[in-house]
Motif scaffolding. Structure first.
Motif, PDB file in Angstrom:
ATOM      1  N   LEU A 178     -42.294 -26.682 -22.664  1.00 14.65           N
ATOM      2  CA  LEU A 178     -42.356 -26.146 -21.076  1.00 14.65           C
ATOM      3  C   LEU A 178     -42.864 -27.911 -20.456  1.00 14.65           C
ATOM      4  O   LEU A 178     -43.018 -27.462 -19.688  1.00 14.65           O
ATOM      5  N   THR A 179     -43.607 -29.094 -21.412  1.00 15.03           N
ATOM      6  CA  THR A 179     -43.976 -29.963 -20.301  1.00 15.03           C
ATOM      7  C   THR A 179     -42.582 -30.711 -19.939  1.00 15.03           C
ATOM      8  O   THR A 179     -43.024 -30.481 -18.552  1.00 15.03           O
ATOM      9  N   LEU A 180     -41.722 -30.401 -20.892  1.00 17.17           N
ATOM     10  CA  LEU A 180     -40.449 -31.586 -20.292  1.00 17.17           C
ATOM     11  C   LEU A 180     -39.645 -30.090 -18.971  1.00 17.17           C
ATOM     12  O   LEU A 180     -39.187 -30.471 -18.194  1.00 17.17           O
ATOM     13  N   ALA A 181     -40.110 -28.650 -18.783  1.00 10.53           N
ATOM     14  CA  ALA A 181     -39.057 -28.010 -17.946  1.00 10.53           C
ATOM     15  C   ALA A 181     -40.049 -28.275 -16.790  1.00 10.53           C
ATOM     16  O   ALA A 181     -40.063 -28.574 -15.577  1.00 10.53           O
ATOM     17  N   SER A 182     -41.418 -28.453 -16.410  1.00 15.35           N
ATOM     18  CA  SER A 182     -42.421 -28.480 -15.173  1.00 15.35           C
ATOM     19  C   SER A 182     -41.863 -29.629 -14.801  1.00 15.35           C
ATOM     20  O   SER A 182     -41.892 -29.409 -13.119  1.00 15.35           O
ATOM     21  N   PHE A 183     -41.186 -30.634 -15.624  1.00 12.02           N
ATOM     22  CA  PHE A 183     -40.508 -31.919 -14.683  1.00 12.02           C
ATOM     23  C   PHE A 183     -40.052 -31.395 -13.335  1.00 12.02           C
ATOM     24  O   PHE A 183     -39.129 -32.697 -12.760  1.00 12.02           O
ATOM     25  N   VAL A 184     -38.760 -30.655 -13.800  1.00 17.83           N
ATOM     26  CA  VAL A 184     -37.177 -30.059 -13.449  1.00 17.83           C
ATOM     27  C   VAL A 184     -37.503 -29.394 -12.793  1.00 17.83           C
ATOM     28  O   VAL A 184     -37.042 -29.056 -11.642  1.00 17.83           O
ATOM     29  N   VAL A 185     -38.613 -28.267 -12.970  1.00 20.02           N
ATOM     30  CA  VAL A 185     -38.356 -27.178 -12.333  1.00 20.02           C
ATOM     31  C   VAL A 185     -38.467 -27.064 -11.273  1.00 20.02           C
ATOM     32  O   VAL A 185     -38.087 -26.721 -10.161  1.00 20.02           O
ATOM     33  N   ALA A 186     -39.923 -27.826 -10.275  1.00 15.68           N
ATOM     34  CA  ALA A 186     -40.160 -27.597  -8.980  1.00 15.68           C
ATOM     35  C   ALA A 186     -38.801 -28.897  -8.448  1.00 15.68           C
ATOM     36  O   ALA A 186     -38.472 -28.537  -7.196  1.00 15.68           O
ATOM     37  N   PHE A 187     -38.076 -29.951  -8.624  1.00 14.27           N
ATOM     38  CA  PHE A 187     -36.916 -30.026  -7.620  1.00 14.27           C
ATOM     39  C   PHE A 187     -35.307 -29.100  -8.069  1.00 14.27           C
ATOM     40  O   PHE A 187     -35.220 -28.315  -6.578  1.00 14.27           O
ATOM     41  N   ILE A 188     -35.772 -28.335  -8.972  1.00 15.93           N
ATOM     42  CA  ILE A 188     -35.218 -26.648  -8.802  1.00 15.93           C
ATOM     43  C   ILE A 188     -34.880 -25.468  -8.308  1.00 15.93           C
ATOM     44  O   ILE A 188     -33.759 -24.803  -7.291  1.00 15.93           O
ATOM     45  N   ALA A 189     -36.756 -25.368  -8.413  1.00 18.19           N
ATOM     46  CA  ALA A 189     -36.712 -24.380  -6.778  1.00 18.19           C
ATOM     47  C   ALA A 189     -36.974 -24.502  -5.377  1.00 18.19           C
ATOM     48  O   ALA A 189     -36.099 -24.713  -4.694  1.00 18.19           O
ATOM     49  N   ARG A 190     -37.047 -26.117  -5.097  1.00 16.66           N
ATOM     50  CA  ARG A 190     -36.868 -26.911  -3.907  1.00 16.66           C
ATOM     51  C   ARG A 190     -35.679 -26.799  -3.836  1.00 16.66           C
ATOM     52  O   ARG A 190     -35.305 -27.000  -2.196  1.00 16.66           O
ATOM     53  N   MET A 191     -34.586 -27.036  -4.454  1.00 14.47           N
ATOM     54  CA  MET A 191     -33.289 -27.561  -3.795  1.00 14.47           C
ATOM     55  C   MET A 191     -32.386 -25.737  -3.902  1.00 14.47           C
ATOM     56  O   MET A 191     -32.266 -25.282  -2.577  1.00 14.47           O
ATOM     57  N   THR A 192     -33.238 -24.021  -4.512  1.00 16.58           N
ATOM     58  CA  THR A 192     -32.801 -23.333  -4.381  1.00 16.58           C
ATOM     59  C   THR A 192     -33.158 -22.866  -3.121  1.00 16.58           C
ATOM     60  O   THR A 192     -32.478 -21.757  -2.148  1.00 16.58           O
TER      61      THR A 192
END
Lengths: 306, 296
Positions: A178-192
Motif C-alpha cells: 500500500l505504501t509503495l502504491a501510494s507513491f505511484v497512484v498519484a502520478f497515474i491518476a494525474r496522467m489518466t
C-alpha cells in the motif's frame, strides 16, 4: 516483432557496459581501501596484502575491469566483502521479494489510479475532480517513508491489525505494498486525467455521443482506448520510481529485498555488492522500458516494429 | 492540475495588453492553489531565516533527563530520544533542507543548462556524446541514481548535494535541449546568424530567453524533489549525518520509537510534506500561468 525485441535487447548492452565501466572506475577512485575494510582495523599489513591479492586489487585497473567483465559474462559478480557469499546468490535470494512488492504496488496503483483519473476527467471541475487532483498532489508531495511509518502507527500500533514489518504471511505484504502504491497512484491518476481530458474533446468522441451511444461505451471504447498510450508510458516510468521507492519502503518495513541490500552494502562499504545491485537495478529498469515499448504495439495497432 | 481552469484563462484574456510576464503573474495570483503553495514556501523561508531567534540554544545539545517526552507547553512537539526539542530541530532542519535544495538546483542548473544549450544548438558529434551520457544517467530512476552516487562519493551534507544535483542534471539537459531544437531554426535566430552574431551571444540573447519558462517551472518542482530526495537519503542513514538536525534523519531515528513515542517520527515528516507540497503547488501554478501549452 521478435526481431525488434532482439534488437532492443542488444541495444541495452552498450548502456549496461557504460554503467558498469562508470561504476567500476568511480568505485576504485574512492578514498578508503576495501582490502583494509575487509581485513579489519587490527590486521597486519601482510594480511591486508593477501586480501588485496585475493580481490585482484593489486593488478592494473584495466586488467581488473576486463576480469570483471569476463566474470560478468558468467553471471559472476564476485563475492560480498561483508558476508563472503557470492553477490549473485544474495541478489537472487532477495530479487523475488522486491519484484513481488513492485508488482503488487503497480497493480494496486493502476486499479485505483486509472478509474480515479477517468472519473475526474469525465466531470472536470466537479467536487470529485477536485478530490482526485488534490489527493494526487498530496500523494506526490508526501515522503513515502513517512506514510509507511504513519500506516504502522495506525494499523500496527493503535489498531493492531497488521504486523509492523518482516515477512511471512499475506498480512506482512499489505502495508508495504500500500505504501509503495501510494507513491505511484498519484502520478497515474494525474496522467489518466489529462490524457482523458484531451481525448474527450476530440471530434470522434462528439460523433460517438451524437450517434446516441451509451456514455459508458463512449468513455471506455472510444476515449480510454485512445488515451492509453500516455498512461502506459507513465506506468512504465513509475515502475522505475517504484524501484527507488522500494529502497525506502523496504527500510521502513524491514522487508528483505534488493533495496535494503543496497543500503546495507553502502553503509558497510561492500563494493562488490553495491556494484552488483546497481547493475541489477539498471537491468530491471531497462527491461521494464522494453516491455512498455512492446505493450504500445499491442494497444495501438498503428505502431509497428519492423 | 496542469490544465488552465476556467477562471485563470479568463484572467489571461482580460489582461491582454500587458507584458507576458505581467499577464502570467496576474494569472498566478488568481490561482488559489498556487498562492497557497507560495505562502507555504514563504513560511518555510521564514523559519529557515529566523530559526535561531524562534528557537534559541543548540538544537543538538542532548538533555537525557527529558528524553521521549510527549508534546507539552515546554516542548510543543515533544522531545526525541536524546531529550532534544523536536520543534527546535524541525526549525533548524528547515535551514539544512533549504541549503540542500538550493545547492542541488544550482548544480542542476549550472551543469545541465549549458550542456543542454550546447547539445541542442550545435548538434552533431557533441550532441551525440552528451546525449549518450544523459542516456546512461537516465538508465536509473532519479532517487536510485542519487543513492548510487552517494554509494560512490560517501555520506554527508556536501555529497548529498552533489549526488542529488547530478541526478537532476539529465532532466535539465533534456528539457533545455528540446526547447533549443524548437527555436534553433526560427527566422530570428537565422537572421542573427546571418548578421554574423557570435554563437555565445545568440545563445544568450535569442535562445536562452525562450527556454526560461520551462526552466523556472522545473526549478520550482526540482526544489520539492530535492527536499524529498535529501530527506530520503537522510532517512536511510546515508545523507546528512547526526547530530545535524535533518528532517529525514530525524524520521529515521524516530522509527525505532514508533511503538512508544510515535510523535518523534510524525512531526519531521509533516514538515517535509508541507515544504514539498509548497514547491509542487507553486510549480504547477507557474506552469499553468506562464506556459499554458505544457501539459503532463
Amino acid at each position: 516483432m521478435f526481431q525488434y525485441v532482439i534488437k532492443r535487447l542488444i541495444s541495452t548492452v552498450p548502456v549496461l557496459l557504460g554503467i558498469s565501466l562508470l561504476l567500476f572506475v568511480m568505485l576504485r577512485m574512492l578514498p578508503g581501501d576495501p582490502a583494509q575494510v575487509l581485513a579489519g582495523q587490527m590486521a597486519t599489513p601482510e594480511e591486508v596484502e593477501v586480501i588485496r591479492h585475493q580481490l585482484g586489487l593489486d593488478r592494473p585497473i584495466h586488467v581488473q575491469y576486463a576480469l570483471f567483465l569476463a566474470r560478468l559474462a558468467h553471471l559472476d559478480l564476485g563475492r560480498s566483502a561483508r558476508t563472503q557469499n557470492p553477490v549473485i546468490q544474495e541478489i537472487w535470494a532477495r530479487l523475488p521479494n522486491t519484484v513481488l512488492l513492485a508488482v503488487l504496488a503497480i497493480s494496486l496503483a493502476c486499479l485505483f489510479g486509472i478509474p480515479a483519473g477517468i472519473v475526474a476527467a469525465v466531470r472536470p471541475n466537479s467536487w470529485i475532480d477536485y478530490l482526485v487532483t488534490s489527493s494526487a498532489l498530496v500523494g506526490i508531495s508526501m515522503p513515502v517513508f513517512w506514510l509507511g511509518l504513519m500506516l504502522v502507527v495506525v494499523f500496527s500500533v493503535l489498531l493492531q491489525w497488521l504486523p509492523a514489518g518482516g515477512t511471512g504471511s499475506w498480512k506482512h505484504v499489505v502495508l508495504p505494498s500500500l505504501t509503495l502504491a501510494s507513491f505511484v497512484v498519484a502520478f497515474i491518476a494525474r496522467m489518466t486525467r489529462s490524457s482523458m481530458l484531451e481525448v474527450l474533446s476530440q471530434d470522434y468522441v462528439t460523433t460517438a455521443r451524437a450517434k446516441g451511444l451509451k456514455e459508458l461505451w463512449v468513455i471506455t471504447k472510444h476515449a480510454l482506448k485512445n488515451a492509453l498510450i500516455p498512461i502506459i508510458t507513465v506506468v512504465g516510468l513509475q515502475f522505475g520510481m517504484l524501484l527507488g521507492g522500494a529502497v525506502l519502503t523496504e527500510t521502513v518495513f524491514a522487508w528483505p529485498g534488493l533495496g535494503r541490500l543496497i543500503v546495507d552494502s553502502i553503509l558497510a562499504r561492500d563494493y562488490p555488492m553495491i556494484q552488483g545491485t546497481i547493475l541489477v537495478f539498471g537491468l530491471l529498469y531497462i527491461l521494464v522500458n522494453l516491455v512498455v515499448d512492446l505493450i504500445y504495439a499491442v494497444v495501438d495497432p498503428r505502431i509497428r516494429y519492423e | 492540475m496542469s490544465e488552465v481552469n476556467a477562471t485563470t484563462s479568463l484572467a489571461g484574456e482580460e489582461a491582454v495588453g500587458f507584458s507576458p510576464f505581467r499577464r502570467g503573474w496576474m494569472k498566478l495570483l488568481r490561482n488559489r492553489a498556487a498562492v497557497f503553495g507560495g505562502l507555504l514556501i514563504l513560511a518555510y523561508l521564514f523559519t529557515a531565516l529566523t530559526a535561531p531567534v524562534l528557537s534559541p540554544g543548540d538544537p543538538s545539545a542532548p538533555n537525557l533527563m527529558a528524553s521521549l517526552e510527549r508534546p507539552s507547553w515546554k516542548h510543543p512537539l515533544g522531545t526525541d530520544e536524546l531529550g532534544r526539542s523536536i520543534l527546535g530541530r524541525i526549525l533548524y532542519g528547515s535551514r539544512v533542507s533549504l541549503l540542500i535544495a538550493i545547492g542541488v538546483v544550482a548544480v542542476g542548473l549550472l551543469v545541465g543548462v549549458p550542456l543542454g544549450l550546447v547539445s541542442g544548438y550545435y548538434g552533431g558529434k557533441i550532441d551525440f556524446f552528451i546525449q549518450r551520457i544523459t542516456d546512461m544517467l537516465l538508465a536509473f530512476p532519479g532517487f536510485l541514481l542519487a543513492l548510487a552516487l552517494v554509494a560512490i562519493l560517501g555520506v554527508g551534507l556536501k555529497n548529498t548535494v552533489i549526488s542529488i544535483g547530478i541526478s537532476m542534471v539529465p532532466i535539465y539537459i533534456r528539457l533545455v535541449r528540446g526547447c533549443v531544437l524548437a527555436v534553433r531554426e526560427q527566422v530570428y535566430v537565422e537572421a542573427a546568424r546571418a548578421l554574423g552574431t557570435k554563437d555565445v551571444t545568440i545563445l544568450r540573447r535569442h535562445i536562452l530567453p525562450n527556454v526560461l519558462v520551462p526552466i523556472i517551472v522545473q526549478t520550482s518542482l526540482g526544489m520539492g524533489t530535492a527536499i524529498l530526495f535529501a530527506a530520503g537519503l537522510g532517512f536511510l542513514g546515508v545523507g546528512v549525518q547526526p547530530p545535524t538536525p535533518e528532517w529525514g534523519a530525524m524520521l529515521g531515528s524516530g522509527r525505532a520509537y514508533i511503538f512508544n513515542a510515535p510523535h518523534v517520527a510524525t512531526f519531521p515528516g509533516l514538515a517535509i510534506f508541507l515544504a514539498v507540497l509548497g514547491f509542487n503547488l507553486l510549480g504547477d501554478g507557474l506552469r499553468d500561468a506562464l506556459d499554458p501549452r505544457a501539459r503532463g
